[in-house]
Design an enzyme around this catalytic site. Structure first.
Site, mmCIF file in Angstrom:
data_model
loop_
_atom_site.group_PDB
_atom_site.id
_atom_site.type_symbol
_atom_site.label_atom_id
_atom_site.label_comp_id
_atom_site.label_asym_id
_atom_site.label_seq_id
_atom_site.Cartn_x
_atom_site.Cartn_y
_atom_site.Cartn_z
ATOM 1 N N MET A 134 0.847 -1.189 0.000
ATOM 2 C CA MET A 134 0.000 0.000 0.000
ATOM 3 C C MET A 134 0.881 1.236 0.000
ATOM 4 S SD MET A 134 -2.766 1.318 2.862
ATOM 5 C CE MET A 134 -1.500 1.718 4.091
ATOM 6 N N ASN A 135 0.516 2.241 -0.816
ATOM 7 C CA ASN A 135 1.096 3.570 -0.616
ATOM 8 C C ASN A 135 -0.026 4.603 -0.499
ATOM 9 O OD1 ASN A 135 1.589 2.763 -3.612
ATOM 10 N ND2 ASN A 135 1.797 4.980 -3.770
ATOM 11 N N ASP A 136 -0.093 5.620 -1.336
ATOM 12 C CA ASP A 136 -0.963 6.776 -1.105
ATOM 13 C C ASP A 136 -2.395 6.415 -0.691
ATOM 14 O OD1 ASP A 136 1.273 7.696 -2.405
ATOM 15 O OD2 ASP A 136 0.200 8.624 -4.058
ATOM 16 N N PHE A 192 -3.594 5.051 -10.703
ATOM 17 C CA PHE A 192 -2.849 5.861 -9.749
ATOM 18 C C PHE A 192 -3.825 6.671 -8.878
ATOM 19 C CE2 PHE A 192 1.718 6.339 -11.614
ATOM 20 C CZ PHE A 192 1.861 4.964 -11.592
ATOM 21 N N SER A 193 -3.283 7.543 -8.062
ATOM 22 C CA SER A 193 -4.050 8.240 -7.031
ATOM 23 C C SER A 193 -5.093 9.200 -7.607
ATOM 24 C CB SER A 193 -3.106 9.018 -6.112
ATOM 25 O OG SER A 193 -2.307 8.138 -5.369
ATOM 26 N N GLU A 305 3.364 16.097 -6.153
ATOM 27 C CA GLU A 305 2.372 15.033 -6.242
ATOM 28 C C GLU A 305 1.210 15.292 -5.284
ATOM 29 O OE1 GLU A 305 4.523 10.957 -7.430
ATOM 30 O OE2 GLU A 305 4.929 11.538 -5.366
#
Length: 588
Positions: A134-136, A192-193, A305
């Protein structure tokens, strides 16, 4: 791709007799499932190079992933779900793996996948994925009593890749229910985010109250796409005319959308290289670029970002100001990724920073990034959440079943000091519900040193400390959290420089990456009375000073919980007028 299987292919032996494995040469292998089961369990070795896996149904590719299949040892397994195709038969074309790799003997079919926790460092009260990377945090939205948390997710390994939107929901920001993947990669790229909004008035025509998601389609170029949900975020349907915004820029991502009441329009802000671009729309489908922000503003050492833009009240006044959040990687004050922000005005088209010469950081630790706020939060709250890691070492931290956690949720407001307006980050009040019985210590004076040999009788590494310090004439006010193994984290108020420091160089496991051992520092206002709240979980410490006027988030990996504290003074004395420890638990 798979058209036929020749009899001259080399067969491989596998413990699961329901898998037919044929090597084609040139590091290409065909795997066919000969029994209907829910999962193909893939053995993963993180040091292996990425293989390319094509999932094939009726000779058509239905899924493509990158996966680190085990070559000579197995770190863990991940599940590849087959249930949607059980009546059709499934095959896999797997490339870039040697015929001798142990994955061919150890991959297997199963109707179950065990997600029971196998990690000593998994936090208790910080959100983590059940397994995988997991990231953002992204797409965060509140609707009908539920907080929805979407996040950048790799279901096929605990390192970055194969970006999906993972999904979890909570009624209290504390207990989270893991839900199926919300948005998966498609022909436009990986996911993506981005963000979500509640379209209360049906401006997009998907339905009143639809949750509309905006995300970056990450193919050869990055573009912005949308999807919508008519069941409160549990399933999404992608907009057939995606992408909705395109660019020739290579870094063009992370759309955050919100309603601007003054202009009666939707606003979208996204990151474009080293600036933010702002768009407006009446229907969430057609977007007009209004302005850009960034030149000559803030830190530009890395790519900008994950923007956010929202209005907050200024404490002690009737004023409100706008805050533009800008996550940057690299470029943080202590290396790697971090979150900077700007305060100013916004008229629905253009953001103006009121202090162009100032650099303002949301958190002064190494492990606070991709910070964004919940959309449609109740009672007008601005609730922020961050990814609790750093791109310098995020793929290397010493966990395997999962990687990365989120910070504790934080309520945001603004305050003024020395003519400047700053962001205040206060632990969300929901966290108070986790407090167990308070363990209080009587006030004590620190003249050189003062030791407390036990914080809690049954210390599992999940607790909160509140303390108030009254300085007399000390030049340094310090304390150390440590354990019987000699691992320690050192905290110091340097009164001469008005700097609070946290030193994790001896905190436990630190050698997995050269950038992990670090000392971080935050400025603080000189006062006779200093207040602190520390949230300690199994692998993190979050410090909130002066009621959230500054904060610091750092990961730690001790071999056992820190259960002792030693106070020290240099150049004078101070007193600890209050000191309370709460074991943090989930009360049913």
């Amino acid at each position: 791709m798979l058209l036929s299987i020749c009899s001259s292919m080399m067969s491989a032996q596998n413990a699961d007799t329901h898998l037919n494995i044929k090597h084609l040469g040139d590091r290409q292998t065909i795997v066919r499932s000969e029994e209907n089961q829910k999962y193909l369990l893939l053995p993963i070795q993180e040091k292996a190079h990425e293989a390319r896996l094509y999932m094939i149904v009726d000779n058509d590719v239905v899924k493509t992933i990158n996966v680190r299949l085990a070559v000579d040892s197995i770190d863990y397994y991940v599940p590849l779900e087959l249930s949607a195709y059980q009546e059709k038969g499934v095959a896999f074309n797997i490339q870039l793996v040697d015929d001798s790799a142990i994955c061919w003997q150890t991959m297997k079919l199963s109707d179950t996948f065990d997600t029971a926790n196998r990690e000593e460092f998994r936090p208790l009260y910080h959100f983590t994925p059940a397994y995988g990377w997991m990231n953002d945090p992204n797409g965060m939205v509140y609707k009908d009593g539920e907080y929805h948390l979407f996040y950048q997710y790799n279901p096929y390994g605990s390192m970055w890749g194969n970006m999906h939107w993972g999904h979890a929901a909570s009624k209290d920001l504390l207990k989270w229910e893991h839900l199926p993947v919300a948005i998966a990669p498609d022909g436009l790229g990986t996911i993506f985010s981005g963000s979500c909004v509640v379209d209360k008035d049906n401006t997009a025509g998907f339905g009143a109250g639809a949750i509309v998601a905006f995300y970056t389609s990450a193919g050869e170029r990055q573009s912005q796409s949308m999807a919508y949900s008519l069941d409160n975020g549990h399933t999404f349907k992608k907009y057939p005319l995606n992408p909705i915004i395109t660019s020739t820029l290579r870094d063009f991502r992370d759309p955050k959308v919100f309603w601007h009441e003054g202009t009666k329009k939707w606003v979208l802000i996204l990151a474009a290289g080293q600036e933010m671009q702002i768009y407006s729309s009446s229907d969430l489908k057609e977007w007009t670029m209004e302005s850009s922000f960034g030149q000559g503003q803030g830190v530009h050492d890395g790519v900008w970002e994950c923007p956010d833009l929202f209005e907050l009240p200024v404490e002690g006044t009737e004023l409100k100001k706008w805050v533009l959040v800008c996550n940057i990687n690299p470029g943080g004050p202590f290396g790697g990724s971090a979150t900077q922000y700007f305060v100013g005005t916004f008229d629905g088209k253009k953001f103006v920073n009121e202090s162009p010469a100032a650099t303002k950081w949301m958190d002064f630790g190494k492990d606070h990034y991709a910070t964004v706020t919940w959309s449609n939060a109740p009672a007008g709250r601005s609730i922020a959440l961050a990814w609790m890691s750093n791109w310098q070492y995020a793929n290397d931290v010493p966990t395997k079943q999962y990687r990365s956690a989120n910070s504790v949720p934080r309520d945001l407001s603004l305050y003024t000091a020395d003519g400047e307006t700053y962001l205040k980050c206060t632990p969300s009040p929901e966290l108070l519900k986790m407090r167990g019985k308070a363990v209080k210590k009587h006030a004590f004076k620190v003249d050189r040193t003062y030791n407390l040999q036990q914080l809690l009788k049954d210390n599992t590494g999940t607790y909160e400390i509140e303390m108030t310090i009254k300085n007399r004439n000390a030049q340094e006010v310090g304390f150390q959290l440590y354990n019987a193994a000699g691992e320690e984290v050192d905290f110091t108020y340097d009164l001469s420089t008005r700097t609070f420091k946290m030193d994790r160089t001896k905190s436990g496991l630190t050698t997995f990456n050269k950038d992990f051992p670090a000392v971080t520092a935050a400025p603080f206002e000189a006062k006779d009375e200093l207040t602190l709240r520390l949230f300690v979980d199994k692998s993190s410490i979050e410090v909130f000073g002066d009621d959230g006027r500054w904060c610091m988030t750092n990961l730690v990996f001790p071999s056992e919980p820190y259960n002792r504290i030693s106070f020290y003074a240099k150049g004078g004395t101070y007193s600890v007028s209050s000191f309370t420890v709460y074991k943090l638990v989930f009360n049913e």
